[in-house]
Structures are given as structure tokens and as C-alpha cells.
Design a protein around this motif. Structure first.
Motif, PDB file in Angstrom:
ATOM      1  N   THR A   1       0.855  -1.184   0.000  1.00 46.95           N
ATOM      2  CA  THR A   1       0.000   0.000   0.000  1.00 46.95           C
ATOM      3  C   THR A   1       0.890   1.232   0.000  1.00 46.95           C
ATOM      4  O   THR A   1       2.106   1.143   0.248  1.00 46.95           O
ATOM      5  N   ARG A   2       0.300   2.395  -0.250  1.00 50.42           N
ATOM      6  CA  ARG A   2       1.072   3.641  -0.204  1.00 50.42           C
ATOM      7  C   ARG A   2       1.678   3.818   1.180  1.00 50.42           C
ATOM      8  O   ARG A   2       2.841   4.174   1.321  1.00 50.42           O
ATOM      9  N   ARG A   3       0.897   3.555   2.211  1.00 50.20           N
ATOM     10  CA  ARG A   3       1.394   3.705   3.588  1.00 50.20           C
ATOM     11  C   ARG A   3       2.571   2.771   3.853  1.00 50.20           C
ATOM     12  O   ARG A   3       3.552   3.172   4.483  1.00 50.20           O
ATOM     13  N   GLN A   4       2.512   1.550   3.367  1.00 51.90           N
ATOM     14  CA  GLN A   4       3.614   0.606   3.546  1.00 51.90           C
ATOM     15  C   GLN A   4       4.862   1.063   2.797  1.00 51.90           C
ATOM     16  O   GLN A   4       5.975   0.976   3.316  1.00 51.90           O
TER      17      GLN A   4
ATOM     18  N   VAL B   1       5.649   4.169   1.947  1.00 52.51           N
ATOM     19  CA  VAL B   1       6.181   5.344   2.638  1.00 52.51           C
ATOM     20  C   VAL B   1       6.885   4.920   3.921  1.00 52.51           C
ATOM     21  O   VAL B   1       7.975   5.415   4.241  1.00 52.51           O
ATOM     22  N   GLY B   2       6.303   3.987   4.649  1.00 53.20           N
ATOM     23  CA  GLY B   2       6.936   3.491   5.871  1.00 53.20           C
ATOM     24  C   GLY B   2       8.274   2.835   5.586  1.00 53.20           C
ATOM     25  O   GLY B   2       9.250   3.030   6.319  1.00 53.20           O
TER      26      GLY B   2
ATOM     27  N   GLY C   1       3.780  14.997   0.602  1.00 50.86           N
ATOM     28  CA  GLY C   1       3.015  13.898   1.169  1.00 50.86           C
ATOM     29  C   GLY C   1       1.526  14.130   1.151  1.00 50.86           C
ATOM     30  O   GLY C   1       0.732  13.192   1.206  1.00 50.86           O
TER      31      GLY C   1
ATOM     32  N   GLU D   1       4.870   2.256  -5.794  1.00 42.21           N
ATOM     33  CA  GLU D   1       4.517   3.643  -5.507  1.00 42.21           C
ATOM     34  C   GLU D   1       5.281   4.577  -6.431  1.00 42.21           C
ATOM     35  O   GLU D   1       6.298   4.212  -7.013  1.00 42.21           O
TER      36      GLU D   1
END
Length: 123
Positions: A8-11, A13-14, A119, A72
Motif C-alpha cells: 500500500t502507499r502507507r507501507q 512510505v513506511g 506527502g 509507488e
């Protein structure tokens, strides 16, 4: 062979955020190894444990960054790498007793604001 599950985008970015921490730790180890380096031969560099550990962290950072890039946009992820400058500045003050001045603080604030603005962009 099972199909790969996309991050995912969050993953992503993390994962890139973790890359910034690895990159900063790598820079600190490279600096520490460089100051302790005896001679400039390739063998002296290979035998310098902090130097090699720093380069290893850079290698790990690069591999993790590749995984994040698969799913991403580069234009979203790459600016996050600039947070490495923030961590390096803080760690340099702690480990090497480097000074802090208004220009450094301003630069770091601009970096953080830039990452925050990017972001917030919509996909």
C-alpha cells in the motif's frame, strides 16, 4: 508461484522512512570509520569495520528502496529520502559534537515542510 501482493502507499512510505534511518546510521558509521582509517589502501578500507558496516547499511537501504519503488510513485517516495539529512544532523550533533546554527535549522525546516507538502498530494 504465488502472485506478489502489492504494498500500500502507507507501507511504501513506511519502508522509505526506514530507509532514511538506515541511510543516516550508514552515514554516521562511514564518518566514524573514515576518521579511524589508517592509510588509504583498499585493504585498509575493507578491514575498517565501521566503514564496511556503514556501506552495508547503504546497501540494505537501497534494496528496501527498490521494494518500495515497485508499487509507488518515485515523485512521492524520493523526497522522503531527504529526511536522512534531518537524522544525520541530529546524530552528528550527538556523536561528533557538531554545532547547530540558524542556517542548519532553517534548512531542516524547509526539508521537513517540503516532504509534508509532497506527502499531502493526491494520487
Amino acid at each position: 508461484m504465488p502472485e506478489r501482493r502489492a504494498l500500500t502507499r502507507r507501507q511504501s512510505v513506511g519502508l522509505v522512512f526506514v530507509c532514511t534511518l538506515l541511510g543516516a546510521a550508514g552515514q554516521i558509521l562511514i564518518k566514524y570509520g573514515a576518521t579511524a582509517l589508517k592509510g588509504s589502501s583498499p585493504l585498509a578500507m575493507l578491514m575498517n569495520l565501521p566503514l564496511m558496516a556503514g556501506y552495508s547499511l547503504y546497501g540494505l537501504m537501497t534494496v528496501l528502496f527498490v521494494f518500495a519503488l515497485r508499487d509507488e510513485e518515485l515523485s512521492i517516495l524520493y523526497p522522503i529520502i531527504s529526511l536522512t539529512y534531518v537524522w544525520v544532523m541530529a546524530l552528528s550533533m550527538y556523536f561528533f559534537h557538531e554545532s547547530l546554527n540558524g542556517f542548519k535549522v532553517t534548512g531542516v525546516l524547509i526539508i521537513v515542510l517540503g516532504v509534508a507538502v509532497l506527502g499531502r498530494s493526491k494520487k
